[in-house]
Motif scaffolding. Structure first.
Motif, PDB file in Angstrom:
ATOM      1  N   THR A  69     -24.703 -14.208  10.449  1.00 49.65           N
ATOM      2  CA  THR A  69     -24.922 -13.080   9.547  1.00 49.65           C
ATOM      3  C   THR A  69     -24.960 -13.565   8.102  1.00 49.65           C
ATOM      4  N   GLU A  97     -23.046 -12.894   5.832  1.00 50.47           N
ATOM      5  CA  GLU A  97     -21.689 -13.135   5.369  1.00 50.47           C
ATOM      6  C   GLU A  97     -21.080 -14.394   5.981  1.00 50.47           C
ATOM      7  N   ASN A 152     -20.661 -14.904   9.376  1.00 45.47           N
ATOM      8  CA  ASN A 152     -20.018 -14.634  10.659  1.00 45.47           C
ATOM      9  C   ASN A 152     -21.015 -14.853  11.796  1.00 45.47           C
ATOM     10  N   LEU A 187     -18.653  -9.090  16.681  1.00 41.71           N
ATOM     11  CA  LEU A 187     -18.727  -9.869  15.443  1.00 41.71           C
ATOM     12  C   LEU A 187     -17.517 -10.799  15.415  1.00 41.71           C
ATOM     13  N   CYS A 231     -15.424 -13.204  13.221  1.00 41.69           N
ATOM     14  CA  CYS A 231     -15.245 -13.299  11.762  1.00 41.69           C
ATOM     15  C   CYS A 231     -14.881 -14.720  11.345  1.00 41.69           C
ATOM     16  N   LEU A 232     -15.894 -15.483  10.979  1.00 43.02           N
ATOM     17  CA  LEU A 232     -15.724 -16.864  10.525  1.00 43.02           C
ATOM     18  C   LEU A 232     -16.093 -17.032   9.061  1.00 43.02           C
ATOM     19  N   GLY A 233     -16.577 -15.976   8.435  1.00 41.26           N
ATOM     20  CA  GLY A 233     -17.241 -16.068   7.133  1.00 41.26           C
ATOM     21  C   GLY A 233     -16.389 -16.651   6.036  1.00 41.26           C
TER      22      GLY A 233
END
Length: 576
Positions: free
Chosen positions: A377, A379, A381, A402, A404-406
């Protein structure tokens, strides 16, 4: 043609028995997964991409293994449905530099039977699909990649003859009411494959390789096909083979602008490793594929749970990280107990001569089985949309997850503070130098009356650090020649213009600006994009990112959001 196997991963993945690696050699961290709104239609064999800044899913098949000629875009926290011309179940999608999306091929009938020639465009500006023609070869489970010259390389097939063809898109001329598109068959391949990897090489060439035959058989092939010239022998493939994956987009594996990619490979015991694919400029006969140095072996199990990696490498160049997705091997029998795994590779450190450190992320069991690569994404992620809920093509899932790794860069206000800080320091330095000069003049005032010679005057000359001088030269070069508008600008280009080397430029920008070369250049590009949006009210977003020097829309959207705190559309609305 007989029906598709339920999932190629379950049929051709090599066993990891006897080669399980403990994850204690790699740092492990739990990863939070967020469930987004479900799709309106459960689907698998579909395409997932960003177009015009919007998250999209398109085509595939739904319950009962029935193709669906529908698409959905995500807005306002929910999915909105669109009609397509064709279904493209297990087809291809390519995000073009023009801003459109090319979709082609796919199954002809339900239950994965047959292949199709059909092709269409998705236009994000109008949210419409338009069929326009046919490929030369009807295809299922093919791969495609757009080259820098705008041509799209297409190769691969399933239960049908393979071959290489090119797609050409020509913009309409004045007085011509239609764009012109065409497919051109280039040549047969030496080795027929399904879902091949396609990597762009120098001088418009492309390398085509993979481990799946057109009938689902596992290939042990040491050669790669090429768009130009003869096949290439790959010594690494004597012991390692490209990892078997689902549908993928190989431009997502690019780690540098000199056509360097990361490729997951696997040996005969099932152990997975990372290889580097690199073009050799000036020698098209010898692209190199070598093992990439990692700080430890890639973990194949965690707490007794065997891991099956299933995607291509997904690169986040803003964060200088690469991701390889996996899932619990038990998903074949008990999908409700399966976890997602994501291996994070910090490739930037390896590029400096060190082995790349890695981290293994895992989730709680999510009761979802992906059948395609995750999407990065804006961001930073990873997103999975749809897939197979119980390892069967007859019951696909509507779930969207999703991971969340961003990571985030400083926002626009912080960035502004940094620039103001540098200006303030420069002004302070000038004031200090002026005060120092006046003090010396006062101290020597009496001596001037006694001796008209200025030979004895000792005015200290400020010593400007070399990095300060180099930074001024870099800044002048960027601002006066607007090099950042070149989407293919490389570190070596700047170094050559200034008569120095890549490391000197990289280290200077890092020490003086606290960021990487890519981040430094992208700041100029976003500033330029903002000027376009302010001064041209009728400009399209697709024109903004191409004019500003970005090579992909996804990178533009993510960078714009990171540096301004809003999307280009939101920024434009705020101005209006």
């Amino acid at each position: 043609m007989k029906a598709f196997l339920h999932l190629i991963l379950s049929c051709t993945m090599l066993s990891a028995t006897g080669s399980v690696k403990a994850a204690d050699t790699c740092e492990v961290r739990k990863l939070e997964a967020t469930r987004m709104a479900d799709l309106n239609i459960p689907r698998a064999g579909h395409q997932v991409f960003y177009a015009g800044g919007e998250l999209m899913v398109a085509g595939g098949h739904t319950d009962g293994f029935v193709p669906t000629p529908t698409a959905e875009y995500y807005a306002d926290g929910k999915w909105h449905q669109l009609s397509m011309t064709y279904n493209h179940d297990f087809g291809i999608s390519v995000m073009l530099k023009s801003g459109k999306v090319l979709l082609a091929g796919g199954c002809e009938q339900p239950t994965g039977i047959g292949q199709t020639y059909t092709a269409e465009f998705y236009d994000p500006l109008t949210r419409t699909f338009r069929g326009f023609g046919n490929m030369n070869v009807k295809r299922v489970w093919a791969s495609a990649l757009e080259l820098n010259n705008g041509q799209v390389v297409i190769a691969g097939n399933w239960y049908h003859a393979d071959g290489i063809e090119l797609f050409h898109e020509k913009q309409s001329h004045v007085g011509d009411n239609k764009d012109k598109q065409s497919f051109e068959y280039i040549k047969d391949v030496a080795t027929e494959r399904s879902l091949p990897y396609i990597f762009q090489m120098a001088d418009g060439d492309a390398l085509i390789l993979g481990s799946i035959g057109t009938r689902g058989d596992t290939l042990r092939c040491t050669f790669a096909d090429r768009l130009k010239g003869d096949t290439v022998h790959i010594p690494l493939f004597e012991t390692w083979q490209p990892l078997v994956t689902g549908m993928h987009h190989d431009e997502a594996s690019l780690i540098s602008d000199d056509f360097t990619y990361l490729l997951p490979v696997q040996d005969s015991t099932g152990q997975v490793a990372i290889a580097q694919v690199q073009s050799v400029v000036g020698d098209l006969q010898s692209p190199t594929i070598t093992l990439y140095p990692t700080a430890c072996d890639i973990p194949m199990a965690y707490q007794g749970d065997q891991i099956e990696y299933f995607s291509n490498i997904i690169v986040d160049r803003q964060a200088s990280r690469a991701y390889l997705a996996g899932i619990s091997r038990c998903f074949h029998a008990t999908p409700e107990k399966a976890r997602y795994y994501v291996l994070s590779i910090d490739y930037a450190q390896a590029s400096e001569g060190n082995a790349a450190p890695m981290m293994l992320y895992y989730t709680d069991p999510l009761n979802a089985t992906p059948d395609c690569a995750p999407l990065l994404t804006p961001e930073g992620n990873l997103l999975f949309a749809g897939g197979l809920s119980d390892n069967s093509n007859y019951t696909p899932s509507a779930a969207v997850w999703l991971l969340c790794l961003g990571t985030t860069l400083p926002n626009s206000s912080e960035s502004g503070i940094n620039w103001l800080l540098w200006i303030g320091l420069a002004v302070f330095g000038l004031i200090l130098l002026t005060v120092l000069l006046l003090t010396v003049l006062r101290r020597n005032h009496g001596d001037w009356h006694n001796d008209s010679s200025a030979a004895d005057i000792r005015v200290p000359v400020p010593v400007i650090p070399p990095d300060d001088i180099l930074m001024q030269r870099i800044t002048c070069l960027m601002e006066e020649q607007e090099l950042y508008l070149d989407s293919e600008l490389k570190l070596s280009d700047v170094a050559s213009s200034l008569g120095t080397n890549r490391n000197a430029i990289s280290n200077c920008i890092n020490s003086q600006r606290g960021c990487s070369f890519t981040q430094f250049v992208n700041k100029y590009r976003i500033d330029y994009a903002q000027r376009l949006l302010r001064t041209r009210s009728d400009i399209k977003i697709s024109e903004v990112w191409t004019t500003s020097g970005f090579s992909t829309e996804r990178t533009f959207l993510r960078t714009f959001k990171q540096l301004t705190g809003m999307t280009p559309s939101e920024f434009k609305t705020k101005i209006d």
